[in-house]
Design a protein around this motif. Structure first.
Motif, PDB file in Angstrom:
ATOM      1  N   ASP A 143      13.457  63.384 -55.307  1.00 53.20           N
ATOM      2  CA  ASP A 143      14.208  62.187 -54.908  1.00 53.20           C
ATOM      3  C   ASP A 143      15.548  62.500 -54.256  1.00 53.20           C
ATOM      4  OD1 ASP A 143      15.263  63.232 -57.255  1.00 53.20           O
ATOM      5  OD2 ASP A 143      15.820  61.274 -58.074  1.00 53.20           O
ATOM      6  N   ALA A 144      15.727  63.707 -53.725  1.00 61.01           N
ATOM      7  CA  ALA A 144      16.995  64.057 -53.086  1.00 61.01           C
ATOM      8  C   ALA A 144      17.289  63.096 -51.936  1.00 61.01           C
ATOM      9  CB  ALA A 144      16.953  65.498 -52.581  1.00 61.01           C
ATOM     10  N   ALA A 145      18.496  62.537 -51.945  1.00 55.40           N
ATOM     11  CA  ALA A 145      18.860  61.564 -50.902  1.00 55.40           C
ATOM     12  C   ALA A 145      20.368  61.427 -50.841  1.00 55.40           C
ATOM     13  CB  ALA A 145      18.230  60.199 -51.202  1.00 55.40           C
ATOM     14  N   VAL A 146      20.857  60.988 -49.684  1.00 57.49           N
ATOM     15  CA  VAL A 146      22.251  60.579 -49.557  1.00 57.49           C
ATOM     16  C   VAL A 146      22.270  59.060 -49.734  1.00 57.49           C
ATOM     17  CG1 VAL A 146      24.276  60.466 -48.083  1.00 57.49           C
ATOM     18  CG2 VAL A 146      22.823  62.495 -48.029  1.00 57.49           C
ATOM     19  N   LEU A 147      22.976  58.603 -50.743  1.00 52.72           N
ATOM     20  CA  LEU A 147      23.044  57.178 -51.054  1.00 52.72           C
ATOM     21  C   LEU A 147      23.836  56.435 -49.970  1.00 52.72           C
ATOM     22  CD1 LEU A 147      23.573  57.398 -54.932  1.00 52.72           C
ATOM     23  CD2 LEU A 147      21.439  57.135 -53.656  1.00 52.72           C
ATOM     24  N   PRO A 148      23.739  55.105 -49.910  1.00 49.54           N
ATOM     25  CA  PRO A 148      24.306  54.338 -48.795  1.00 49.54           C
ATOM     26  C   PRO A 148      25.780  54.576 -48.500  1.00 49.54           C
ATOM     27  CG  PRO A 148      22.841  52.947 -50.080  1.00 49.54           C
ATOM     28  CD  PRO A 148      22.962  54.242 -50.825  1.00 49.54           C
ATOM     29  N   LYS A 149      26.585  54.881 -49.517  1.00 50.36           N
ATOM     30  CA  LYS A 149      28.025  55.062 -49.295  1.00 50.36           C
ATOM     31  C   LYS A 149      28.429  56.528 -49.148  1.00 50.36           C
ATOM     32  CE  LYS A 149      29.160  50.772 -51.735  1.00 50.36           C
ATOM     33  NZ  LYS A 149      29.890  50.160 -52.880  1.00 50.36           N
ATOM     34  N   GLY A 150      27.422  57.432 -49.048  1.00 50.44           N
ATOM     35  CA  GLY A 150      27.740  58.816 -48.710  1.00 50.44           C
ATOM     36  C   GLY A 150      27.733  59.826 -49.834  1.00 50.44           C
ATOM     37  N   THR A 151      27.165  59.463 -50.976  1.00 43.65           N
ATOM     38  CA  THR A 151      27.076  60.395 -52.104  1.00 43.65           C
ATOM     39  C   THR A 151      25.675  60.991 -52.173  1.00 43.65           C
ATOM     40  OG1 THR A 151      28.764  59.250 -53.404  1.00 43.65           O
ATOM     41  CG2 THR A 151      27.175  60.592 -54.633  1.00 43.65           C
ATOM     42  N   ALA A 152      25.588  62.327 -52.200  1.00 41.24           N
ATOM     43  CA  ALA A 152      24.299  62.998 -52.346  1.00 41.24           C
ATOM     44  C   ALA A 152      23.843  62.877 -53.791  1.00 41.24           C
ATOM     45  CB  ALA A 152      24.417  64.468 -51.956  1.00 41.24           C
ATOM     46  N   PHE A 153      22.531  62.692 -53.977  1.00 39.17           N
ATOM     47  CA  PHE A 153      22.000  62.512 -55.328  1.00 39.17           C
ATOM     48  C   PHE A 153      20.634  63.159 -55.469  1.00 39.17           C
ATOM     49  CE2 PHE A 153      19.266  60.307 -58.319  1.00 39.17           C
ATOM     50  CZ  PHE A 153      20.006  60.416 -59.489  1.00 39.17           C
ATOM     51  N   ILE A 154      20.387  63.711 -56.659  1.00 41.73           N
ATOM     52  CA  ILE A 154      19.053  64.149 -57.058  1.00 41.73           C
ATOM     53  C   ILE A 154      18.990  64.095 -58.584  1.00 41.73           C
ATOM     54  CG2 ILE A 154      19.682  66.606 -57.081  1.00 41.73           C
ATOM     55  CD1 ILE A 154      16.813  67.220 -56.122  1.00 41.73           C
ATOM     56  N   CYS A 155      17.856  63.659 -59.133  1.00 45.57           N
ATOM     57  CA  CYS A 155      17.720  63.527 -60.588  1.00 45.57           C
ATOM     58  C   CYS A 155      17.760  64.880 -61.279  1.00 45.57           C
ATOM     59  CB  CYS A 155      16.412  62.815 -60.936  1.00 45.57           C
ATOM     60  SG  CYS A 155      16.599  61.055 -61.241  1.00 45.57           S
ATOM     61  N   ASP A 156      17.106  65.880 -60.710  1.00 40.15           N
ATOM     62  CA  ASP A 156      17.173  67.206 -61.325  1.00 40.15           C
ATOM     63  C   ASP A 156      16.967  68.276 -60.269  1.00 40.15           C
ATOM     64  OD1 ASP A 156      16.475  69.646 -63.054  1.00 40.15           O
ATOM     65  OD2 ASP A 156      16.999  68.125 -64.534  1.00 40.15           O
ATOM     66  N   VAL A 157      17.878  69.234 -60.232  1.00 39.11           N
ATOM     67  CA  VAL A 157      17.814  70.303 -59.235  1.00 39.11           C
ATOM     68  C   VAL A 157      16.858  71.416 -59.649  1.00 39.11           C
ATOM     69  CG1 VAL A 157      20.184  69.818 -58.519  1.00 39.11           C
ATOM     70  CG2 VAL A 157      19.753  71.639 -60.177  1.00 39.11           C
ATOM     71  N   LYS A 198      20.585  59.090 -65.208  1.00 38.90           N
ATOM     72  CA  LYS A 198      21.042  59.868 -64.059  1.00 38.90           C
ATOM     73  C   LYS A 198      21.137  58.990 -62.812  1.00 38.90           C
ATOM     74  CE  LYS A 198      18.988  64.230 -65.664  1.00 38.90           C
ATOM     75  NZ  LYS A 198      18.050  65.316 -65.351  1.00 38.90           N
ATOM     76  N   GLN A 199      20.092  58.207 -62.561  1.00 39.84           N
ATOM     77  CA  GLN A 199      20.108  57.335 -61.381  1.00 39.84           C
ATOM     78  C   GLN A 199      21.229  56.303 -61.479  1.00 39.84           C
ATOM     79  OE1 GLN A 199      16.098  55.769 -61.183  1.00 39.84           O
ATOM     80  NE2 GLN A 199      15.489  57.341 -59.712  1.00 39.84           N
ATOM     81  N   ALA A 200      21.409  55.745 -62.645  1.00 37.94           N
ATOM     82  CA  ALA A 200      22.464  54.741 -62.816  1.00 37.94           C
ATOM     83  C   ALA A 200      23.838  55.330 -62.517  1.00 37.94           C
ATOM     84  CB  ALA A 200      22.417  54.165 -64.232  1.00 37.94           C
ATOM     85  N   LEU A 201      24.078  56.566 -62.977  1.00 44.83           N
ATOM     86  CA  LEU A 201      25.379  57.188 -62.695  1.00 44.83           C
ATOM     87  C   LEU A 201      25.534  57.455 -61.200  1.00 44.83           C
ATOM     88  CD1 LEU A 201      27.973  58.264 -64.083  1.00 44.83           C
ATOM     89  CD2 LEU A 201      26.959  60.539 -63.896  1.00 44.83           C
ATOM     90  N   GLY A 202      24.443  57.857 -60.540  1.00 49.98           N
ATOM     91  CA  GLY A 202      24.502  58.071 -59.094  1.00 49.98           C
ATOM     92  C   GLY A 202      24.948  56.815 -58.360  1.00 49.98           C
ATOM     93  N   TRP A 203      24.359  55.685 -58.694  1.00 51.32           N
ATOM     94  CA  TRP A 203      24.730  54.431 -58.048  1.00 51.32           C
ATOM     95  C   TRP A 203      26.151  54.011 -58.443  1.00 51.32           C
ATOM     96  CZ3 TRP A 203      22.259  52.877 -54.003  1.00 51.32           C
ATOM     97  CH2 TRP A 203      20.897  53.154 -53.860  1.00 51.32           C
ATOM     98  N   HIS A 204      26.515  54.254 -59.687  1.00 50.37           N
ATOM     99  CA  HIS A 204      27.853  53.901 -60.169  1.00 50.37           C
ATOM    100  C   HIS A 204      28.936  54.648 -59.398  1.00 50.37           C
ATOM    101  CE1 HIS A 204      30.991  52.723 -62.957  1.00 50.37           C
ATOM    102  NE2 HIS A 204      31.254  53.984 -63.267  1.00 50.37           N
ATOM    103  N   LEU A 205      28.645  55.897 -59.005  1.00 48.85           N
ATOM    104  CA  LEU A 205      29.659  56.724 -58.348  1.00 48.85           C
ATOM    105  C   LEU A 205      29.492  56.799 -56.833  1.00 48.85           C
ATOM    106  CD1 LEU A 205      29.911  59.723 -60.867  1.00 48.85           C
ATOM    107  CD2 LEU A 205      31.244  57.599 -60.808  1.00 48.85           C
ATOM    108  N   ASP A 206      28.486  56.138 -56.274  1.00 49.78           N
ATOM    109  CA  ASP A 206      28.247  56.210 -54.837  1.00 49.78           C
ATOM    110  C   ASP A 206      29.494  55.798 -54.054  1.00 49.78           C
ATOM    111  OD1 ASP A 206      27.010  56.475 -52.362  1.00 49.78           O
ATOM    112  OD2 ASP A 206      26.087  54.482 -52.431  1.00 49.78           O
ATOM    113  N   GLY A 207      29.899  56.674 -53.134  1.00 49.48           N
ATOM    114  CA  GLY A 207      31.068  56.422 -52.305  1.00 49.48           C
ATOM    115  C   GLY A 207      32.366  56.913 -52.906  1.00 49.48           C
TER     116      GLY A 207
END
Length: 264
Positions: free
Chosen positions: A184-198, A159-168
Protein backbone atom coordinates in the motif's frame (compact mmCIF):
# COMPACT_ATOMS: atom_id res chain seq x y z
CA UNK A 1 15.61 15.90 -4.63
CA UNK A 2 16.88 13.83 -1.71
CA UNK A 3 16.51 10.10 -1.12
CA UNK A 4 15.84 8.41 2.20
CA UNK A 5 15.80 4.67 2.82
CA UNK A 6 13.96 3.37 5.89
CA UNK A 7 14.95 -0.24 6.56
CA UNK A 8 12.54 -2.56 8.35
CA UNK A 9 13.16 -4.56 11.52
CA UNK A 10 16.64 -6.12 11.40
CA UNK A 11 16.25 -9.68 12.69
CA UNK A 12 19.26 -11.39 14.26
CA UNK A 13 22.56 -12.18 12.61
CA UNK A 14 21.03 -12.94 9.17
CA UNK A 15 19.54 -9.44 9.09
CA UNK A 16 22.79 -7.84 10.24
CA UNK A 17 24.81 -9.81 7.70
CA UNK A 18 22.72 -8.81 4.67
CA UNK A 19 22.73 -5.21 5.88
CA UNK A 20 26.53 -5.16 6.01
CA UNK A 21 26.79 -6.99 2.68
CA UNK A 22 24.27 -5.02 0.61
CA UNK A 23 23.72 -1.57 2.11
CA UNK A 24 26.98 0.14 1.01
CA UNK A 25 26.33 -0.80 -2.61
CA UNK A 26 22.64 0.16 -2.42
CA UNK A 27 23.56 3.58 -1.01
CA UNK A 28 26.03 4.20 -3.82
CA UNK A 29 24.00 2.84 -6.72
CA UNK A 30 20.79 4.61 -5.72
CA UNK A 31 22.45 7.82 -4.46
CA UNK A 32 20.76 7.59 -1.08
CA UNK A 33 21.29 10.52 1.27
CA UNK A 34 19.81 9.13 4.50
CA UNK A 35 19.43 5.61 5.90
CA UNK A 36 17.33 4.89 8.96
CA UNK A 37 16.85 1.34 10.28
CA UNK A 38 14.76 -0.27 12.97
CA UNK A 39 17.09 -2.40 15.10
CA UNK A 40 14.78 -3.68 17.82
CA UNK A 41 15.15 -7.35 16.80
CA UNK A 42 18.85 -7.20 15.94
CA UNK A 43 20.15 -9.18 18.93
CA UNK A 44 19.09 -12.83 18.43
CA UNK A 45 15.66 -11.58 17.35
CA UNK A 46 14.83 -9.60 20.49
CA UNK A 47 16.32 -6.25 21.47
CA UNK A 48 19.71 -4.72 20.73
CA UNK A 49 23.09 -4.25 22.42
CA UNK A 50 25.67 -1.50 22.24
CA UNK A 51 28.11 -3.54 20.16
CA UNK A 52 25.38 -4.58 17.72
CA UNK A 53 24.17 -0.98 17.40
CA UNK A 54 27.73 0.08 16.54
CA UNK A 55 28.01 -2.64 13.89
CA UNK A 56 24.74 -1.53 12.29
CA UNK A 57 25.94 2.07 12.16
CA UNK A 58 29.24 0.92 10.65
CA UNK A 59 27.26 -0.84 7.90
CA UNK A 60 26.10 2.55 6.61
CA UNK A 61 23.03 3.31 8.72
CA UNK A 62 22.70 6.91 9.91
CA UNK A 63 20.09 6.41 12.63
CA UNK A 64 18.61 3.43 14.50
CA UNK A 65 15.06 3.32 15.83
CA UNK A 66 13.62 0.81 18.30
CA UNK A 67 10.24 -0.66 19.24
CA UNK A 68 8.46 -2.67 21.90
CA UNK A 69 11.48 -4.99 22.41
CA UNK A 70 13.65 -2.00 23.32
CA UNK A 71 14.55 -3.30 26.81
CA UNK A 72 14.83 -7.04 26.02
CA UNK A 73 18.63 -7.22 26.27
CA UNK A 74 20.05 -7.05 29.79
CA UNK A 75 22.07 -3.91 30.45
CA UNK A 76 20.87 -2.02 27.35
CA UNK A 77 19.13 0.52 29.60
CA UNK A 78 22.62 1.51 30.78
CA UNK A 79 24.07 1.73 27.26
CA UNK A 80 21.36 3.53 25.32
CA UNK A 81 22.15 6.94 26.82
CA UNK A 82 25.63 6.77 25.29
CA UNK A 83 24.35 5.99 21.77
CA UNK A 84 23.88 9.34 20.02
CA UNK A 85 22.41 7.82 16.86
CA UNK A 86 19.90 5.48 18.51
CA UNK A 87 16.46 6.49 19.75
CA UNK A 88 13.79 4.71 21.77
CA UNK A 89 10.04 5.15 21.10
CA UNK A 90 8.93 8.68 21.89
CA UNK A 91 5.71 7.68 23.65
CA UNK A 92 7.36 5.60 26.36
CA UNK A 93 7.30 7.16 29.85
CA UNK A 94 9.59 10.18 30.12
CA UNK A 95 11.54 8.44 32.88
CA UNK A 96 12.88 5.88 30.39
CA UNK A 97 16.52 6.42 29.34
CA UNK A 98 17.61 7.29 25.80
CA UNK A 99 16.77 9.84 23.13
CA UNK A 100 13.14 10.16 22.02
CA UNK A 101 14.14 11.42 18.54
CA UNK A 102 17.16 11.91 16.30
CA UNK A 103 18.15 14.56 13.77
CA UNK A 104 20.45 13.62 10.89
CA UNK A 105 21.79 15.89 8.17
CA UNK A 106 23.03 15.53 4.59
CA UNK A 107 23.62 18.15 1.89
CA UNK A 108 22.50 20.86 4.31
CA UNK A 109 19.09 19.19 4.79
CA UNK A 110 17.99 18.13 8.27
CA UNK A 111 15.75 15.11 8.87
CA UNK A 112 14.17 14.40 12.25
CA UNK A 113 12.93 10.89 13.03
CA UNK A 114 10.95 9.50 15.93
CA UNK A 115 8.96 6.35 16.67
CA UNK A 116 5.59 5.92 18.32
CA UNK A 117 4.36 2.57 19.60
CA UNK A 118 0.82 1.55 18.74
CA UNK A 119 -1.50 0.49 21.55
CA UNK A 120 -3.99 -1.79 19.78
CA UNK A 121 -3.08 -5.45 20.53
CA UNK A 122 0.22 -4.23 22.02
CA UNK A 123 1.02 -4.95 25.65
CA UNK A 124 3.08 -1.83 26.29
CA UNK A 125 2.90 1.11 28.68
CA UNK A 126 2.81 3.96 26.19
CA UNK A 127 1.20 7.34 25.67
CA UNK A 128 -1.41 7.70 22.93
CA UNK A 129 0.60 7.59 19.67
CA UNK A 130 -1.57 10.27 18.06
CA UNK A 131 -1.11 12.77 20.89
CA UNK A 132 2.59 11.87 21.21
CA UNK A 133 3.13 12.45 17.49
CA UNK A 134 1.38 15.82 17.71
CA UNK A 135 3.63 16.79 20.60
CA UNK A 136 6.82 15.67 18.87
CA UNK A 137 5.96 17.44 15.62
CA UNK A 138 5.38 20.69 17.47
CA UNK A 139 8.73 20.25 19.21
CA UNK A 140 10.70 19.36 16.07
CA UNK A 141 9.15 21.62 13.44
CA UNK A 142 11.71 24.40 13.96
CA UNK A 143 14.67 22.02 14.28
CA UNK A 144 14.40 20.04 11.03
CA UNK A 145 13.47 20.44 7.37
CA UNK A 146 11.64 17.09 7.24
CA UNK A 147 10.09 14.79 9.84
CA UNK A 148 9.88 11.01 9.50
CA UNK A 149 7.47 9.19 11.80
CA UNK A 150 7.73 5.46 12.40
CA UNK A 151 4.67 3.76 13.84
CA UNK A 152 5.66 0.47 15.41
CA UNK A 153 2.29 -1.20 15.74
CA UNK A 154 0.27 -4.37 15.27
CA UNK A 155 -2.98 -3.05 13.81
CA UNK A 156 -3.07 -1.82 10.21
CA UNK A 157 -6.07 0.35 11.10
CA UNK A 158 -4.03 2.21 13.73
CA UNK A 159 -1.17 2.70 11.28
CA UNK A 160 -3.46 3.97 8.52
CA UNK A 161 -5.29 6.28 10.90
CA UNK A 162 -2.01 7.86 12.02
CA UNK A 163 -0.97 8.31 8.39
CA UNK A 164 -4.13 10.27 7.63
CA UNK A 165 -3.88 12.17 10.92
CA UNK A 166 -0.38 13.41 10.03
CA UNK A 167 -0.83 13.89 6.26
CA UNK A 168 0.67 17.22 5.24
CA UNK A 169 2.43 17.73 8.58
CA UNK A 170 5.31 15.25 8.16
CA UNK A 171 7.26 13.88 5.21
CA UNK A 172 6.52 10.21 5.89
CA UNK A 173 4.63 7.85 8.21
CA UNK A 174 6.17 4.39 7.98
CA UNK A 175 4.90 1.23 9.67
CA UNK A 176 7.03 -1.49 11.25
CA UNK A 177 6.65 -4.37 13.75
CA UNK A 178 4.60 -6.95 11.81
CA UNK A 179 7.62 -7.94 9.63
CA UNK A 180 5.50 -8.53 6.50
CA UNK A 181 5.91 -5.90 3.74
CA UNK A 182 2.63 -4.42 2.54
CA UNK A 183 1.55 -3.36 -0.94
CA UNK A 184 0.00 0.00 0.00
CA UNK A 185 2.94 2.40 -0.44
CA UNK A 186 1.56 5.77 -1.53
CA UNK A 187 1.97 9.52 -1.21
CA UNK A 188 -1.14 10.79 0.55
CA UNK A 189 -3.04 13.82 -0.85
CA UNK A 190 -1.18 16.44 1.22
CA UNK A 191 2.30 15.08 0.49
CA UNK A 192 3.06 12.53 3.21
CA UNK A 193 4.51 9.17 2.14
CA UNK A 194 2.86 6.19 3.81
CA UNK A 195 3.15 2.42 4.03
CA UNK A 196 1.61 0.06 6.62
CA UNK A 197 4.75 -2.05 6.96
CA UNK A 198 8.15 -1.77 5.30
CA UNK A 199 8.89 -5.44 6.02
CA UNK A 200 11.77 -7.00 7.90
CA UNK A 201 15.45 -7.37 7.10
CA UNK A 202 16.11 -11.00 7.85
CA UNK A 203 15.09 -14.58 6.93
CA UNK A 204 11.77 -14.88 5.08
CA UNK A 205 11.71 -18.71 5.08
CA UNK A 206 10.34 -18.40 8.59
CA UNK A 207 7.46 -17.24 10.73
CA UNK A 208 8.26 -13.56 11.21
CA UNK A 209 11.98 -14.36 11.27
CA UNK A 210 11.83 -17.43 13.53
CA UNK A 211 12.30 -21.12 12.71
CA UNK A 212 9.02 -22.51 11.38
CA UNK A 213 8.60 -25.82 13.24
CA UNK A 214 8.57 -24.63 16.87
CA UNK A 215 6.20 -21.77 16.04
CA UNK A 216 3.76 -24.11 14.28
CA UNK A 217 3.97 -26.58 17.17
CA UNK A 218 3.30 -23.79 19.68
CA UNK A 219 0.15 -22.84 17.79
CA UNK A 220 -1.01 -26.46 17.87
CA UNK A 221 -0.42 -27.41 21.51
CA UNK A 222 0.33 -24.13 23.29
CA UNK A 223 3.48 -25.47 24.95
CA UNK A 224 6.42 -23.07 25.42
CA UNK A 225 9.35 -23.49 23.05
CA UNK A 226 12.52 -21.68 22.09
CA UNK A 227 12.04 -19.67 18.88
CA UNK A 228 15.46 -19.48 17.25
CA UNK A 229 16.09 -17.04 14.41
CA UNK A 230 15.74 -18.75 11.01
CA UNK A 231 18.38 -18.61 8.29
CA UNK A 232 16.69 -19.14 4.90
CA UNK A 233 15.76 -16.66 2.14
CA UNK A 234 17.41 -13.63 3.71
CA UNK A 235 16.23 -10.27 2.38
CA UNK A 236 16.76 -6.60 3.07
CA UNK A 237 13.44 -4.76 2.99
CA UNK A 238 12.63 -1.10 3.34
CA UNK A 239 10.87 1.94 1.93
CA UNK A 240 12.71 4.29 -0.43
CA UNK A 241 11.38 7.83 -0.39
CA UNK A 242 12.17 10.77 -2.66
CA UNK A 243 11.86 14.10 -0.87
CA UNK A 244 11.53 17.55 -2.40
CA UNK A 245 14.18 19.69 -0.74
CA UNK A 246 12.22 22.89 -1.38
CA UNK A 247 8.86 21.65 -0.05
CA UNK A 248 10.06 18.91 2.36
CA UNK A 249 7.20 16.78 1.02
CA UNK A 250 7.42 13.27 -0.37
CA UNK A 251 7.36 12.97 -4.14
CA UNK A 252 7.56 9.18 -4.35
CA UNK A 253 7.67 6.08 -2.14
CA UNK A 254 8.45 2.52 -3.18
CA UNK A 255 9.09 -0.75 -1.39
CA UNK A 256 12.69 -1.90 -1.83
CA UNK A 257 13.49 -5.58 -1.37
CA UNK A 258 16.92 -7.14 -2.01
CA UNK A 259 17.81 -10.80 -1.51
CA UNK A 260 21.22 -11.96 -0.31
CA UNK A 261 23.54 -12.00 -3.32
CA UNK A 262 21.13 -9.98 -5.47
CA UNK A 263 22.14 -6.66 -7.01
CA UNK A 264 20.53 -3.51 -5.67
Amino acid sequence: MLKLLFIGDIVGRPGRDILADRLPRIRTERSIDFVIANGENAAAGAGITGSIAKSILESGVDAITLGDHVWDQRGWENEIGQMERVCRPANLPKSCPGWDHLIIEARGFRVAVFTVLGRTFMNVKAECPFLAADRMIEQLRAQADAIIVEIHAEATSEKQALGWHLDGRVTAVLGTHTHVPTADAAVLPKGTAFICDVGMTGPYASVLGREVAPVVERFIDGMPRRFDVATGDVRLSGALIEISASKASAQKIELLTVRMGQNG
